[in-house]
Structure formats: structure tokens, C-alpha cells
Design an enzyme around this catalytic site. Sequence first.
Site, PDB file in Angstrom:
ATOM      1  N   GLN A  88      -1.383  -5.346 -25.219  1.00 28.09           N
ATOM      2  CA  GLN A  88      -0.838  -6.047 -24.055  1.00 28.09           C
ATOM      3  C   GLN A  88      -0.711  -5.107 -22.861  1.00 28.09           C
ATOM      4  OE1 GLN A  88       2.801  -7.564 -25.816  1.00 28.09           O
ATOM      5  NE2 GLN A  88       1.751  -9.388 -26.586  1.00 28.09           N
ATOM      6  N   TRP A  89      -0.610  -3.835 -23.164  1.00 28.82           N
ATOM      7  CA  TRP A  89      -0.413  -2.831 -22.120  1.00 28.82           C
ATOM      8  C   TRP A  89      -1.719  -2.547 -21.388  1.00 28.82           C
ATOM      9  CZ3 TRP A  89       4.334   0.351 -23.233  1.00 28.82           C
ATOM     10  CH2 TRP A  89       4.726   1.118 -22.137  1.00 28.82           C
ATOM     11  N   ARG A 101       6.457  -7.620 -17.636  1.00 24.96           N
ATOM     12  CA  ARG A 101       6.863  -7.361 -19.011  1.00 24.96           C
ATOM     13  C   ARG A 101       8.370  -7.261 -19.241  1.00 24.96           C
ATOM     14  NH1 ARG A 101       2.754  -9.359 -21.866  1.00 24.96           N
ATOM     15  NH2 ARG A 101       0.812  -8.729 -20.893  1.00 24.96           N
ATOM     16  N   GLU A 141     -13.108  21.740 -32.963  1.00 25.94           N
ATOM     17  CA  GLU A 141     -13.488  22.726 -33.959  1.00 25.94           C
ATOM     18  C   GLU A 141     -14.251  22.053 -35.094  1.00 25.94           C
ATOM     19  OE1 GLU A 141     -11.714  24.560 -31.320  1.00 25.94           O
ATOM     20  OE2 GLU A 141     -12.630  25.709 -32.959  1.00 25.94           O
ATOM     21  N   SER A 161       0.803  -1.226   0.000  1.00 19.41           N
ATOM     22  CA  SER A 161       0.000   0.000   0.000  1.00 19.41           C
ATOM     23  C   SER A 161       0.839   1.281   0.000  1.00 19.41           C
ATOM     24  CB  SER A 161      -1.032  -0.012   1.126  1.00 19.41           C
ATOM     25  OG  SER A 161      -0.421   0.138   2.363  1.00 19.41           O
ATOM     26  N   ARG A 187     -10.222  18.161 -39.330  1.00 19.37           N
ATOM     27  CA  ARG A 187     -10.188  17.023 -40.244  1.00 19.37           C
ATOM     28  C   ARG A 187     -10.293  15.747 -39.414  1.00 19.37           C
ATOM     29  NH1 ARG A 187      -6.347  17.088 -43.556  1.00 19.37           N
ATOM     30  NH2 ARG A 187      -7.205  15.158 -44.376  1.00 19.37           N
TER      31      ARG A 187
END
Lengths: 243, 243, 243, 243
Positions: free
Chosen positions: B83-84, B209, B109, B63, B113
Amino acid sequence: MTKVMTEIPVLDNGYVQLKAKDVMGDDLSPVNDAKVSFDRESNEFGTKEERLLNFLGREGHTSPFRHSFMKFEVYAPLMVARQWWKYVIGSDHAEQPLRSHDPLDAWNESSRRYITEQPEFYIVGENEWRSQPANKKQGSGEILPVTQGKDLTRQLVDMYDTGYKRYTNAIEEGVAVEQARLFLPSYGLYVRWRWAGSLQGVCHFLNQRLKGDAQSEIRDYAEAVNKLSRQHFPNAIDALVRD
Amino acid sequence: MTKVMTEIPVLDNGYVQLKAKDVMGDDLSPVNDAKVSFDRESNEFGTKEERLLNFLGREGHTSPFRHSFMKFEVYAPLMVARQWWKYVIGSDHAEQPLRSHDPLDAWNESSRRYITEQPEFYIVGENEWRSQPANKKQGSGEILPVTQGKDLTRQLVDMYDTGYKRYTNAIEEGVAVEQARLFLPSYGLYVRWRWAGSLQGVCHFLNQRLKGDAQSEIRDYAEAVNKLSRQHFPNAIDALVRD
Amino acid sequence: MTKVMTEIPVLDNGYVQLKAKDVMGDDLSPVNDAKVSFDRESNEFGTKEERLLNFLGREGHTSPFRHSFMKFEVYAPLMVARQWWKYVIGSDHAEQPLRSHDPLDAWNESSRRYITEQPEFYIVGENEWRSQPANKKQGSGEILPVTQGKDLTRQLVDMYDTGYKRYTNAIEEGVAVEQARLFLPSYGLYVRWRWAGSLQGVCHFLNQRLKGDAQSEIRDYAEAVNKLSRQHFPNAIDALVRD
Amino acid sequence: MTKVMTEIPVLDNGYVQLKAKDVMGDDLSPVNDAKVSFDRESNEFGTKEERLLNFLGREGHTSPFRHSFMKFEVYAPLMVARQWWKYVIGSDHAEQPLRSHDPLDAWNESSRRYITEQPEFYIVGENEWRSQPANKKQGSGEILPVTQGKDLTRQLVDMYDTGYKRYTNAIEEGVAVEQARLFLPSYGLYVRWRWAGSLQGVCHFLNQRLKGDAQSEIRDYAEAVNKLSRQHFPNAIDALVRD
């Protein structure tokens, strides 16, 4: 430049503390964490940024508010701590005093005394006793007359004194601390903890505990959290906390 | 004094970024967050503090490691992002590009695009193709011969080119972006996101990882996260990440 | 008595499944979980119970909805899975196919083939291609002409075929599966997973993904989740999901 | 066939309850939730399934254990409830009595009395007082002599009586319940709540609270949780809970 407050006293003995080093982010952080979707970045907080924060808050897009953090130290009666715990998800409590049997004990010096801090209790002042509310939606009603309050405070202090005496006596005659504490009128017992939460988590706490139906004591703490936090995130908190 | 790194390049186009302002805490933070139970504080990190961190890590008292935070920006192929994601609990993703239909759109806006960034793809180099592993506990085996790799890379680039061409054609002839993206070989498509986690959360990611059985690509990212984080929490990470 | 549906097909190859044994609770559960505060219990669902659920939903007292659970099996294109993941907090994904290097591998028979399932892809039908929306608040606009759709579908199937062929060739010539999958146009690749969530979590998903601005494909899945769930919690879902 | 227990009494007035309808899953559930990765399913629990569960537990692949759920009702002293709260993530507490100012109040009948249940207190028996432990790693030591225990119990009952009398007097003379409760020696006050957790969450609780250094009172509750749960998940709990 205004000086940044780092601690606000609450009730008779309590406080909320927020040091500058325990804050990650400012009003620009949720702005830029939202804009990462478009690979854009704002370097200054202006009208457009304010509009974006308000949009995010209004539409419930709260994820950008989960990337900024604050860590508070709180010293409050157990009664308040219990209501606070529901906001602890993702963080954690490390409380004091009287937690002598937490596994954390093990790391401590062998000479450590079990009780590292003198217990302190929340004493309701003579003019601070509240009546039952007329409207149940409120936590409590008007302040009771001082003559009545005087008697109530005296009785409460007496409970604390008796309880504390029996508690220390029990420990002195060998009772385990974890059982001896049953003697304490613990709703009023001050505990200390650190509370870390995301900006969103803090705002969630504020939304629920600044309200009129929150218990007066925790509302006092929420107001301290509010003041301390708004120094760092004035616009973001405006966007998420609805009065 | 060593300069603090804030960005490490990964793979052909990716990176991991950790700015100083996106770090809350240092090695002393978990120490003092643990010690709040005893109302004590350390002002300097020494042998005792190191012993305490190691004790906490060894005994699984995690903790105090949940009160310090880091926020990373990551740019990685979708394959790695997938995987993250399992480490995202309590934080959130805001990804780019091609998320044109996320509700976030609404704030933007009207002239925006749809595609704010040119898609980039992860191209495996000629000498980077790996064989199937002899031992299934490992992600992959030896590097394949360059002649073979040359052909594979050529085929991959061709897939990307064709997919991207059909994707832009489709958009030009009026297909909704959310469907047009089906043409993209998206495992290799770079996405960008911000990842905020507690020190414990980051260590959990590293523990899983950095291991030999993690896919090589995400291991490269984990190593970048490891290097960037250890600049701020060398001892705390030592205590929680077991090699 | 109406028969309980346990599976609803979605898109060309997908489905959502909810078996009776994977449901814990019914409309009375949130009622009684709220009433535990008063040590009372309802044995039948009537007007009072309905009023209580509506009150809880309206006031945002969602905790009683976090004590009932459902577990779904979902088979959907990766594109949909990615949008679903943000609801996975507290549960987890175990996906298929092509996850050959997940540590889970280790428990499997040594003779196991890497690819346990033939990849399937989501093929947009000739009359299912959507135009860009006039109003950006919507995910997409009108259906495009079939002549145009015919060509788009043909191109998409061709991408899938080419990608899949290169993927299998690469594996046959020894490339590690974790790299070979870069050849696949993976947004359309079907993946299978189990999703367990509390009643509140499921309602949160429904609130966001039944909306008009959600991508059409995930909205189809949300409608299946909605139908399956309402068989078990019709009133509770009415109370939490606002149309 | 053995009858399934649904309630186990704990301490002098407490209990843990687990009804059949509040269990989702059995030993096969984590097996099949793990196997979904390979699109396989077991229909019977045998040696292979047991080996898989043990593998998952040993390697820390806990996600398949997060798809099965149990919901308990617990009645325990506040002292125990406080230690339990750290396991509440993802679920929630709805406690009784004395929570008169929770917003939940609002839905209730206007005639409702504030206090719906007579407060009950945990009375330590004459032969149940424990000494301070010789080894701090343990919660407490040997049982103290009955003559000493007799006196301690008498003192404790007296505290409860006095506190409760002052509490009811205060309420009768108009003090708000939320303040009046300060008079109660609340560590011993029984509270009732529902606790819903995944199989993994329950095992995490068991791993920490069955241990010798857990406080004796919560260990008693953990043993009840253990017995009730193992009726439904004997092998899964064996795989995750290490003695």
C-alpha cells in the site's frame, strides 16, 4: 580544515548558492541506502565503499542516489533558466521578478508594489561575444574581435535601456505588468529561483550541461553546481558524472 | 528541551525510523521557498509565517513544500509495503530480505549467503483480529472474541511455520531462492526499505493513510510517520494535513 | 496483411493484453515529435527516419519517445507484480482481487460481495523448478529433475490449498478480509492490473526485464510486452532496446 | 454527426492542435480502468458510468484518469510557454525556433540553416491592452482606451523590429545564434512545441488556467485545450474540472 563554499558568482550578476543546511546526505548515504537490502551499514567511507559507488554508477543502479538531496538558489538570465527547467521534475520554480500574477500574490501585503526587485540584465562583455562554431556539435566558436564586441555590447545595452524604459513607462501609465513585460528583451533578464533535486537529478544535470556542446552560459552555471556539490558528495558524483 | 525521537516501534516487529541527518529543512523552509519570488526572507517563525503556510496549504500552492525532504527507514509486513508503494514516485525501494536476484547482487562478496536476514512474520495477536465492518467505508469492524482470536493466531503461526520450513527445505535441496519463496505466506513477511520523499509527498501519504478507512496496519505506520515528522515541521504539516 | 495480436498467455494462468485502441502513435510519432523543433514533418517511414530514431536512441535524446503511449492489461502472480511496480511512475495500479478496502469500494453497489473473483495461484510445473545459479549474475540455473519437481509442486499446491481454505474459513467466521488474506501464500497469487506508460517507459522496462539476470517469470512477461509493442513501434523499439 | 475540430487559432498567430490520432481513450476508459479492480467492464456510457466518474473526481481517486492520453501541438508566445512548462512533468518540450544548439542539431543535414523558421512575435492589438487590476486576485483589469493602445502597440512593434534587425545583423556578422538571440524581446516570441499528458494532467492544467486569475493570454490557450479535449472526454472532464 577547508572552509565550505556556499556561493559562487556566475556571469556578470548571477550566482549559484548551496547552504550546508540545504544538503541531505554525504558519500556514505547512497552506500548505505544500497546496503539496506542486506541489512548492513558502513560507518566510514573507504575503498570498499568507493568500489560499491562505482559499481552502482557503472551498472546504472541509480535508485540509491535518489535518497540524498540538495537545494540550490540560482540567479541567472532567463535564457539559462529555460534550459534548466527540464531538470525541474519533482521540484519547482518560484521565480522573480515580474511574476506579478502568480496566484501566490494573494498572500502578500496589500501595500506590496508589483515589482519587488529592479530588473537586472545579462550584459555580454566586449570580449565575450562568440562566433558561430565551425563544428555544429559545439555551441559556439572563437571569441570575436573586441572592436566588434564593443559595438555589439553597446547595441545590447541600448536594447535593454529602451525596453526597460518603455516597460516602466507602460506601467506608469496604467498597463498591467503581465502585458508591459512584453517590452523587455527577456532572454537576458535575470530571474531567481530555488532548485531542489536528488543527488541523481543533480548528476543528470551535470552530465548534460558540463559537456562541450552545452551553451557556454549554462555550462558556467553547471560548473558552479559541480564545485558546490562535490564538497558534499565527491565520490558519489565521480561515480555518476562521466567526463 | 525535548529529546528528538528517531524511532517508533509498530506492530509486533516493525518500526519507522527518521534520523536527524535524514531531514532537510524546517518550518521556515517552505516559507522562504515561497518568498523567494519576492526576494524576501524570514529568520524566525511567527504568526505571519504561520498564516503564510496556512494560505499556501488552503489554496493548494504546494510547490514550496516540495523543497524539503525526509528519508525514513521502514520495517513492515509486505501487505503494508504494497500500500505504501504508490507513494514512492521520485524515490525508490531497496528491500530486504529475499531479493536475492536483484542485479545489486553482483557487487556483493562472492561468499555472500543468499539469505542475509532471518525472515520475520507479522503475527496478529489473539486480541487483534478484527471483524468485517458494518460500514464498508471503514477498513474493519470490532475486535473478535479472544477465544476465536486464539484459534486464528494459532492457524496463522502454523501457516508461517509450515511455509518457512518448506521454503528452507527447498533451498537446501537446491531450488533457486526466487522460486522457493513461493512457499512463504508473504503478506505477513516483514520487509525493510528506505523511503525518501518531499515534505509534500509525506503529507500526501499522511492525508490518505491517517484516515479512518485506511487499513489499520498502515494507519499505525502513518501515525509513526506523523509523530516523527511533526518534530521537524509541526506547522507545515498542520497546514497540509487535514484531519 | 498480418493480423494484430492483442493478447499473449504467460505462465499457467496469466496474460498480457494490448488492444489497438490502447496504443497512441507509431514509428513516425517520435520522428515527428523530434522534428517539431525544425517545423518539419515526415509522412512516410524510410531510411532517413530510421537513421534519426537510431541517432536519438544512441545519443540518449529520449524525450520524443515520451509522447507515444500504450496501455496494457496484465494478469500475473504478485511476485511478478512487485518487480513491475517500479515502472509504474506516472501511471497507476488498480489491482484485483482482495483489495476490498480500497476507497474505491465506496462507489460500488451495496450488495457487492467482497471477493469478486476466485483467487488463482501460480503453480510451478513439475518440470519448471530451477536450481540455484552457478553464476550469481543469472537468476537461476538448470531445471531440476522431474522426480524432485513433482514433490515440490505437490507441496506448493498443498500450501495454496491449506492457505486458501483457512482464508475462506476466516472470512466465513467473520474476520475482516484485509486480515484474512494473511493466510494466503501470496507471492503466487494472481493479480490483475492496467499499466499505461510512454514508449520510453515501456522500453526502459524491456531493457531491464528482457535481460538474462531478470527473474525467469517476469522475463516471460517482458517477452509478451515486447512482442505486442513491436507490432506498433518496431523501429522505435529497436532504437531504444539494446539486446 | 458533428465534425471533430482539430485546431483552434489563439491570439494573433498562435494555435492549439489536437488530431484524432493523438488521443488515446474516451469517457469509457477511466470507467473501465477503475472497474478492473472488480474485473468488470462497461460497454456503453450511461448514467451509472457518469455517476462513477463523478464519484472518482469528487473523492480524488484520480489514478484511472492517468491511463488516457492526449498530445497537443501548441504555438504560443514564450510568455505563455513559460507558464505552461510546469505541466510538462512526464512529457517534454521540443521547441522551435532558435534552439540551434540543442544536441538534436547533430542529427541534421550538414547544410541545414540555423534558423529554420522566421521568428514571429505576439503583437498586442490597439484595443487589447489591459489596465492593472483593482483586485490583485485578477490578472488584469479593464481594456485601456484605443488612443493609448495605439501608441503602445506602435512602441511594441518598434521594439520587435529593432530587436529582430539587430539579431539578424549580429548573425550575419558572425555572432553565434545562441548569443544573438539576446537582442530579441523574447516574451512575445512565438515558440512551437508538443505537449503530451494524461487526461488527469490536462485537467490539472485546465483547473488552474481557466480560472479568472490566470493571465488572459494563457486562459485563451486553456479554452482551446478545453474545447478540443471535451470532444473526446466530455464527461470525464466534467468530473475533474471544477468551474
